[in-house]
Enzyme design. Sequence first.
Site, PDB file in Angstrom:
ATOM      1  N   TRP A 179       1.051  -1.041   0.091  1.00 26.14           N
ATOM      2  CA  TRP A 179      -0.076   0.104   0.028  1.00 26.14           C
ATOM      3  C   TRP A 179       0.922   1.240   0.059  1.00 26.14           C
ATOM      4  O   TRP A 179       1.791   1.280   0.914  1.00 26.14           O
ATOM      5  CB  TRP A 179      -0.751   0.029   1.285  1.00 26.14           C
ATOM      6  CG  TRP A 179      -1.667   1.025   1.410  1.00 26.14           C
ATOM      7  CD1 TRP A 179      -2.541   1.744   0.559  1.00 26.14           C
ATOM      8  CD2 TRP A 179      -1.918   1.929   2.509  1.00 26.14           C
ATOM      9  NE1 TRP A 179      -3.365   2.644   0.843  1.00 26.14           N
ATOM     10  CE2 TRP A 179      -2.900   2.745   2.437  1.00 26.14           C
ATOM     11  CE3 TRP A 179      -1.384   2.028   3.867  1.00 26.14           C
ATOM     12  CZ2 TRP A 179      -3.451   3.636   3.302  1.00 26.14           C
ATOM     13  CZ3 TRP A 179      -1.745   2.743   4.616  1.00 26.14           C
ATOM     14  CH2 TRP A 179      -2.767   3.999   4.534  1.00 26.14           C
ATOM     15  N   ASP A 210      -0.267  -4.797   9.568  1.00 22.58           N
ATOM     16  CA  ASP A 210      -1.285  -4.059   9.145  1.00 22.58           C
ATOM     17  C   ASP A 210      -2.621  -4.734   9.016  1.00 22.58           C
ATOM     18  O   ASP A 210      -2.675  -5.518   7.891  1.00 22.58           O
ATOM     19  CB  ASP A 210      -0.830  -3.308   7.834  1.00 22.58           C
ATOM     20  CG  ASP A 210      -1.982  -2.188   7.524  1.00 22.58           C
ATOM     21  OD1 ASP A 210      -2.844  -2.018   8.192  1.00 22.58           O
ATOM     22  OD2 ASP A 210      -1.367  -1.404   6.418  1.00 22.58           O
ATOM     23  N   LYS A 234     -12.960  -0.376   6.671  1.00 21.25           N
ATOM     24  CA  LYS A 234     -13.807  -1.407   5.767  1.00 21.25           C
ATOM     25  C   LYS A 234     -14.679  -2.302   6.118  1.00 21.25           C
ATOM     26  O   LYS A 234     -15.940  -2.448   5.718  1.00 21.25           O
ATOM     27  CB  LYS A 234     -12.858  -2.251   4.699  1.00 21.25           C
ATOM     28  CG  LYS A 234     -12.345  -1.464   3.594  1.00 21.25           C
ATOM     29  CD  LYS A 234     -11.307  -0.196   3.741  1.00 21.25           C
ATOM     30  CE  LYS A 234      -9.998  -0.612   4.517  1.00 21.25           C
ATOM     31  NZ  LYS A 234      -9.171   0.459   4.485  1.00 21.25           N
TER      32      LYS A 234
HETATM   33  N1  PLA Z   1      -3.551  -0.422   5.428  1.00 18.99           N
HETATM   34  C1  PLA Z   1      -3.930  -0.723   4.255  1.00 18.99           C
HETATM   35  C2  PLA Z   1      -3.205  -1.919   3.723  1.00 18.99           C
HETATM   36  C3  PLA Z   1      -4.963  -0.171   3.416  1.00 18.99           C
HETATM   37  O1  PLA Z   1      -5.322  -0.743   2.297  1.00 18.99           O
HETATM   38  C4  PLA Z   1      -5.492   0.932   3.997  1.00 18.99           C
HETATM   39  C5  PLA Z   1      -6.672   1.798   3.197  1.00 18.99           C
HETATM   40  C6  PLA Z   1      -5.054   1.461   5.151  1.00 18.99           C
HETATM   41  C7  PLA Z   1      -4.292   0.680   5.948  1.00 18.99           C
HETATM   42  C8  PLA Z   1      -5.809   2.663   5.922  1.00 18.99           C
HETATM   43  O2  PLA Z   1      -6.999   2.815   5.814  1.00 18.99           O
HETATM   44  P1  PLA Z   1      -7.694   3.769   6.809  1.00 18.99           P
HETATM   45  O3  PLA Z   1      -6.736   4.840   7.589  1.00 18.99           O
HETATM   46  O4  PLA Z   1      -9.085   4.329   6.399  1.00 18.99           O
HETATM   47  O5  PLA Z   1      -8.098   2.866   8.054  1.00 18.99           O
HETATM   48  N2  PLA Z   1      -6.174   1.482   1.751  1.00 18.99           N
HETATM   49  C9  PLA Z   1      -7.361   2.297   0.760  1.00 18.99           C
HETATM   50  C10 PLA Z   1      -7.559   3.740   1.178  1.00 18.99           C
HETATM   51  C11 PLA Z   1      -8.581   1.558   1.007  1.00 18.99           C
HETATM   52  C12 PLA Z   1      -6.140   4.560   1.154  1.00 18.99           C
HETATM   53  O6  PLA Z   1      -5.580   4.479   0.314  1.00 18.99           O
HETATM   54  O7  PLA Z   1      -6.367   5.283   2.326  1.00 18.99           O
HETATM   55  C13 PLA Z   1      -7.031   2.008  -0.435  1.00 18.99           C
HETATM   56  O8  PLA Z   1      -7.669   2.347  -1.343  1.00 18.99           O
HETATM   57  O9  PLA Z   1      -5.991   1.419  -0.770  1.00 18.99           O
END
Ligand code: PLA
Length: 477
Positions: free
Chosen positions: A205, A286, A322
């Site tokens: 991510w 995570d 989510k």
């Molecule tokens: N960790 C991972 C692996 C994630 O994919 C995301 C969210 C988070 C943490 C953090 O989410 P939060 O702070 O809302 O709890 N990833 C999303 C959104 C869903 C984003 O990038 O913020 C994504 O589209 O990858």
Amino acid sequence: MAAMMASTAATTAALGCVASGQEVGRQVCTTQKMYNGLRVATAFPGQKKIEESAFASIKIRSKAIVTMAVATDVSRFEGVSMAPADPILGVSEAFKRDNSDMKLNLGVGAYRTEELQPYVLEVVKKAEKKMLEAGENKEYLPIEGLAAFNKATAELLLGADNPVIKQQRVATVQGLSGTGSLRLGAAFIQRYFPGVKVLISSPTWGNHKNILNDAGVPWSEYRYFDPKTVGLDFEGMIADIKDAPNGSIILLHGCAHNPTGIDPTPEQWEKIADVCQEKDHMPFFDVAYQGFASGSLDDDASSVRRFVARGIELFVAQSYSKNLGLYAERIGAINVVVSSPEVATKVKSQLKRLARPMYSNPPVHGARIVANVVGDPTMFDEWRAEMQAMAGRIKTVRQRLYDELSTKDKSSKDWSFVLKQIGMFSFTGLNKAQSDNMTDKWHVYMTKDGRISLAGLNLAKCAFLADAIIDSFYNVQ
Ligand code: PLA
């Protein structure tokens, strides 16, 4: 002052910024200061006449010194450059700007209904109604957050009867969702393990890198995705984790790896745990998708529980964005599982110390929702049913997309990776140019690494999406 600004406005645009010592017209400014937002330069008029067009005289302080306003609209922030759009959240901004009827947002991982509308869980509405009726106040929470939430979240993660909970070996602090919890964990690492490297998967991510960079934590990558097999490069992963200096921190996705949708098997998790123990590495999990990957809260936490059962100390960041659809409530937690209750108490005190100057204390609304839902057996069951329905809908569109791709593509390409991946996303293997084609030609918004969020897809759009993918895959290099 206002009149003066008006009189100088025309000239300042032409002048730009005047610094002390800089030549203006044929004069050299000797001093320059800001007064009420006006830049004021002082010069010696006796030396040469100052060009009237460039200055407005505002005050003669003495025979020798004339003070003049020279610039009203020159910003101190001129040196700030434009930041690039966020690779994920920027996609949603671009999507909003597109007026096409075809458009489809598969960028951010946000759940949509079959009608492609945002979804507020029924159980969340129910909990909110209960909260409203209870008439709870809006007092500050303690720095560590809502006690009932912290208890519930650690139990959901580890299992209520986990010995580490009974032995009070878990330091749990409510965080600003997954991101804020990761950030707090990173700040802790920076303070207490300075210089220790965090290993992150390649790819991961994207925000992991930003979080670690901003916290001043060094990181490097371990191999994870193998484009040839569109699967896990397990050998590479293990080799890189083994190669890292003893005592490194290994960032692992608890379930539903983002962006690849590829998780290690239970046997592979055991091997990863073996290497962590051998090398005295500390895992940092995570967990952003508990219950959302398989539909089961317990199954999706099994990776973490496996490491905890071995007595390994570790960090876990959790998110309720989510699984409870609480994206904007910013509710999550950082848990640190340690070797004794005394250490847990000290670690928690230091997490609080880090949180206090960053944001003081966390927001209460989402914490109350989680605590209410988890604390009420009926609502808890309703939540699990809704979570299973969400996970189920994603699996259904995954299957349909695979069927459409396999039927429409007359070559022998194997699209079965779409079915094998789990969680919200499919990592399509489309490169940047192909992903650009998806957006520019087909109005399908996705991240440029080839990731699509199946949570934003419905059955009706699967055939269209398959056409877009096949066109981009075969017709764009
Ligand atoms: N960790 C991972 C692996 C994630 O994919 C995301 C969210 C988070 C943490 C953090 O989410 P939060 O702070 O809302 O709890 N990833 C999303 C959104 C869903 C984003 O990038 O913020 C994504 O589209 O990858």
